[in-house]
Write an enzyme that holds these catalytic residues in place. Structure first.
Site, PDB file in Angstrom:
ATOM      1  N   HIS A 110      -8.447   4.881   2.390  1.00 18.38           N
ATOM      2  CA  HIS A 110      -7.834   3.562   2.151  1.00 18.38           C
ATOM      3  C   HIS A 110      -8.672   2.726   1.167  1.00 18.38           C
ATOM      4  O   HIS A 110      -8.660   1.498   1.224  1.00 18.38           O
ATOM      5  CB  HIS A 110      -7.716   2.802   3.471  1.00 18.38           C
ATOM      6  CG  HIS A 110      -6.764   3.413   4.451  1.00 18.38           C
ATOM      7  ND1 HIS A 110      -5.401   3.249   4.367  1.00 18.38           N
ATOM      8  CD2 HIS A 110      -6.969   4.199   5.538  1.00 18.38           C
ATOM      9  CE1 HIS A 110      -4.814   3.895   5.366  1.00 18.38           C
ATOM     10  NE2 HIS A 110      -5.744   4.487   6.094  1.00 18.38           N
ATOM     11  N   TYR A 149       1.441  -0.190  14.983  1.00 14.91           N
ATOM     12  CA  TYR A 149       0.548  -0.299  13.832  1.00 14.91           C
ATOM     13  C   TYR A 149       0.822   0.804  12.807  1.00 14.91           C
ATOM     14  O   TYR A 149       0.729   1.974  13.115  1.00 14.91           O
ATOM     15  CB  TYR A 149      -0.912  -0.211  14.305  1.00 14.91           C
ATOM     16  CG  TYR A 149      -1.911  -0.357  13.196  1.00 14.91           C
ATOM     17  CD1 TYR A 149      -2.254  -1.614  12.719  1.00 14.91           C
ATOM     18  CD2 TYR A 149      -2.485   0.756  12.607  1.00 14.91           C
ATOM     19  CE1 TYR A 149      -3.166  -1.751  11.702  1.00 14.91           C
ATOM     20  CE2 TYR A 149      -3.394   0.630  11.585  1.00 14.91           C
ATOM     21  CZ  TYR A 149      -3.738  -0.639  11.136  1.00 14.91           C
ATOM     22  OH  TYR A 149      -4.633  -0.769  10.124  1.00 14.91           O
ATOM     23  N   LYS A 175      -1.629  -2.212   7.006  1.00 17.00           N
ATOM     24  CA  LYS A 175      -2.257  -3.511   7.000  1.00 17.00           C
ATOM     25  C   LYS A 175      -1.322  -4.543   6.411  1.00 17.00           C
ATOM     26  O   LYS A 175      -0.495  -4.219   5.568  1.00 17.00           O
ATOM     27  CB  LYS A 175      -3.530  -3.445   6.168  1.00 17.00           C
ATOM     28  CG  LYS A 175      -4.530  -2.419   6.656  1.00 17.00           C
ATOM     29  CD  LYS A 175      -4.968  -2.690   8.082  1.00 17.00           C
ATOM     30  CE  LYS A 175      -5.446  -4.085   8.210  1.00 17.00           C
ATOM     31  NZ  LYS A 175      -6.387  -4.422   7.138  1.00 17.00           N
ATOM     32  N   ASP A 176      -1.485  -5.768   6.885  1.00 18.48           N
ATOM     33  CA  ASP A 176      -0.695  -6.838   6.308  1.00 18.48           C
ATOM     34  C   ASP A 176      -1.578  -7.631   5.355  1.00 18.48           C
ATOM     35  O   ASP A 176      -1.642  -8.840   5.412  1.00 18.48           O
ATOM     36  CB  ASP A 176      -0.111  -7.738   7.400  1.00 18.48           C
ATOM     37  CG  ASP A 176      -1.092  -8.005   8.519  1.00 18.48           C
ATOM     38  OD1 ASP A 176      -2.255  -7.572   8.407  1.00 18.48           O
ATOM     39  OD2 ASP A 176      -0.709  -8.667   9.486  1.00 18.48           O
ATOM     40  N   ASP A 177      -2.309  -6.908   4.533  1.00 18.24           N
ATOM     41  CA  ASP A 177      -3.228  -7.535   3.583  1.00 18.24           C
ATOM     42  C   ASP A 177      -2.464  -8.554   2.728  1.00 18.24           C
ATOM     43  O   ASP A 177      -1.493  -8.211   2.079  1.00 18.24           O
ATOM     44  CB  ASP A 177      -3.845  -6.460   2.698  1.00 18.24           C
ATOM     45  CG  ASP A 177      -4.417  -5.325   3.530  1.00 18.24           C
ATOM     46  OD1 ASP A 177      -5.158  -5.609   4.476  1.00 18.24           O
ATOM     47  OD2 ASP A 177      -4.087  -4.173   3.236  1.00 18.24           O
ATOM     48  N   ASP A 205       0.884  -1.170   0.000  1.00 20.73           N
ATOM     49  CA  ASP A 205       0.000   0.000   0.000  1.00 20.73           C
ATOM     50  C   ASP A 205       0.921   1.219   0.000  1.00 20.73           C
ATOM     51  O   ASP A 205       1.609   1.478   0.977  1.00 20.73           O
ATOM     52  CB  ASP A 205      -0.876  -0.048   1.252  1.00 20.73           C
ATOM     53  CG  ASP A 205      -1.750   1.193   1.421  1.00 20.73           C
ATOM     54  OD1 ASP A 205      -1.576   2.159   0.650  1.00 20.73           O
ATOM     55  OD2 ASP A 205      -2.609   1.188   2.329  1.00 20.73           O
TER      56      ASP A 205
END
Ligand code: F6R
Ligand code: MG
Ligand code: MG
Length: 371
Positions: free
Chosen positions: A20, A235, A238-240, A13
Site C-alpha cells: 500500500h 473494512y 481506507k477512506d484517505d 486507491d
C-alpha cells in the site's frame, strides 16, 4: 459577473506498488490519457493527475457544477482504466476502492473520495489541493479549524477587516448523516465540542460571512467525507481524505493555510486503518508510506486558476521550513510505535468495528465465563 468554475478532486486507491506504499507511474499515465481525451472533447477544461501514498488523485476543472454525472463518470472511467493496468502488473489490491461495478450517475457512496466546489473565479484565484494517505476525513478538522478560526494561526482574522467577522462552518455528523451550520468566532466553543470528536463530526465546507470580499454562498474550503467502511459494511480499504482550500484576498493567505500543518497532530488510520499516528506534511517525492505503512502523510499542491486552467502545481510542503515538522512527526511516530498493540496507538474498540479484529474476538466468545 464572471462564469462559475468547478474544481473536482476525486481520488481512489486502485492498486498499490508495492503493498500500500505508492501509485505506480503506469496508473497515473493511463488516467492522464483518459482525462486528456476528455479535455480534447471539452468535457473538462484542465486536469492534473498525481499520486499520494497508494491513492490515485484526479484534479479536474470544468463548468458542470458539483456532482455532475459526466464528470463523475469520467473519474470512474479513469479509475476503471487504471485498475486494468494495475491488474496487468498484479499491483496490490487492484481496484480496491471501486466498490460497485456499475456506475449509477455519481461516485459518492461508491468508494472514491470527492472534494469539489463551484465558485466564481476571482481576479486571481489561488487554490490548494490537499491529499492525505493512511488517515480519515476528520484528520482535516484541526488544520481547517486553525486556518479559518484560530487567530494564533491566521493573523488575517485579527488584522484584515474583511476577515474580521469570521467564517461559517458546515459540519457533518457522519454516523447519523446530518449536518449543522455554525458561525466562528461566536460559536467557537460549540464548534470545538463537535469537531474535537473527529471520528464522528467532520468539517465538510467553510463559507465566508456576509459583507466579505467573497460571496457568502460560495464555499472557500471543502473536504471529502466518504467513509469507505460505512459504504462497504466491512473494512475494504481506507477512506484517505482530500480537500480543497481557496486562499488570499479576504481569505487566509497561502502561508496561513499551510501554517495549519506545522503541528503534526495525531490522526487515526495508520496501519490496517487501526492506529493513531502523527500526520507528516511532505513533498511528492516523500509521499510514500513505508514505515509501518505510514506514518500518515499530507501533500499540498498549489495552483492559480486562470479561466479554469490549472496553473501549477507547486509542491508546497517540499520546503526545508517544514523539515522540523517532519522530524517531529518522525519522533512522535517512534514514540507511538513503542506502544505496539496498546491504546492509544491502537484505536479504541468501537473504531475497530469494521476491521478484521471482530473476527478474532468472535473466535473467543465461547471461552468467556460469567464472573
Ligand atoms: C491500506 C493500509 C495498510 C493495510 C495493511 C494490511 O491503506 O492502511 O496498512 O491495512 O497493509 O493490508 P492487507 O490486509 O491487505 O495485507
Ligand atoms: Mg491500498
Ligand atoms: Mg490510501
Amino acid at each position: 459577473m464572471a462564469e462559475k468554475i468547478t474544481v473536482s478532486l476525486i481520488k481512489a486507491d486502485v492498486g498499490g506498488w508495492p503493498g500500500h506504499a505508492t501509485v505506480h507511474p503506469a496508473l497515473k499515465k493511463r488516467a492522464e490519457e483518459v482525462l486528456e481525451a476528455a479535455r480534447g472533447e471539452g468535457v473538462i477544461i484542465d486536469f492534473h493527475v498525481t499520486g499520494v501514498g497508494d491513492d490515485l488523485e484526479l484534479i479536474m476543472t470544468h463548468r458542470k457544477g458539483v456532482d455532475a454525472r459526466e464528470i463523475h463518470a469520467l473519474a470512474w472511467d479513469a479509475f476503471k482504466e487504471a485498475t486494468e493496468v494495475a491488474k496487468g502488473l498484479k499491483l496490490y489490491g487492484a481496484g480496491q476502492d471501486l466498490l460497485s461495478d456499475a456506475f449509477s450517475g455519481n461516485v459518492r457512496g461508491m468508494g472514491p473520495g470527492v472534494a469539489e466546489m463551484e465558485f466564481t473565479e476571482r481576479k486571481a484565484e489561488p487554490l490548494i489541493a490537499f491529499m492525505m494517505d493512511k488517515t480519515e476525513p476528520g484528520a482535516f478538522n484541526l488544520p481547517i479549524f486553525k486556518m479559518f478560526a484560530d487567530p494564533f494561526n491566521t493573523a488575517g482574522l485579527v488584522i484584515d477587516p474583511s476577515m474580521h467577522s469570521g467564517f461559517r462552518f458546515e459540519i457533518w455528523d457522519i454516523k447519523e448523516h446530518k449536518r449543522v451550520f455554525m458561525g466562528a468566532p461566536e460559536e467557537l466553543y460549540s464548534i470545538l465540542t463537535l469537531i474535537g470528536a473527529k471520528s464522528r463530526y467532520v468539517i465538510k465546507r467553510i463559507y465566508p460571512k456576509e459583507g466579505g470580499k467573497v460571496p457568502p454562498d460560495e464555499p472557500v474550503a471543502v473536504v471529502s467525507t466518504e467513509k469507505l467502511y460505512q459504504i462497504a459494511g466491512e473494512y475494504v480499504g481506507k477512506d484517505d481524505p482530500a480537500g480543497l482550500v481557496r486562499a488570499q484576498s479576504g481569505l487566509p493567505a497561502l502561508g496561513e493555510v499551510l501554517e495549519a500543518f506545522s503541528f503534526p497532530h495525531l490522526v487515526s488510520g495508520w496501519m490496517r486503518g487501526s492506529h493513531n499516528g502523527p500526520i507528516m506534511p511532505v513533498g511528492l517525492k516523500d509521499a510514500k508510506c513505508t514505515r509501518f505503512d505510514g506514518p500518515p502523510r499530507v501533500v499540498a499542491l498549489g495552483f492559480q486558476i486562470a479561466d479554469g486552467r490549472l496553473v501549477g502545481p507547486v509542491d508546497l510542503f517540499d520546503d526545508p521550513a517544514f523539515e522540523p515538522v517532519r522530524r517531529q512527526a518522525a519522533e512522535i511516530a517512534t514514540y507511538m510505535r513503542r506502544h505496539g498493540p496498546f491504546e492509544p496507538h491502537r484505536l479504541p474498540l468501537e473504531e475497530m468495528e469494521y476491521t478484521t479484529l471482530p473476527k478474532v474476538l468472535k473466535n473467543l466468545t465461547g471461552r468467556f465465563e460469567e464472573l
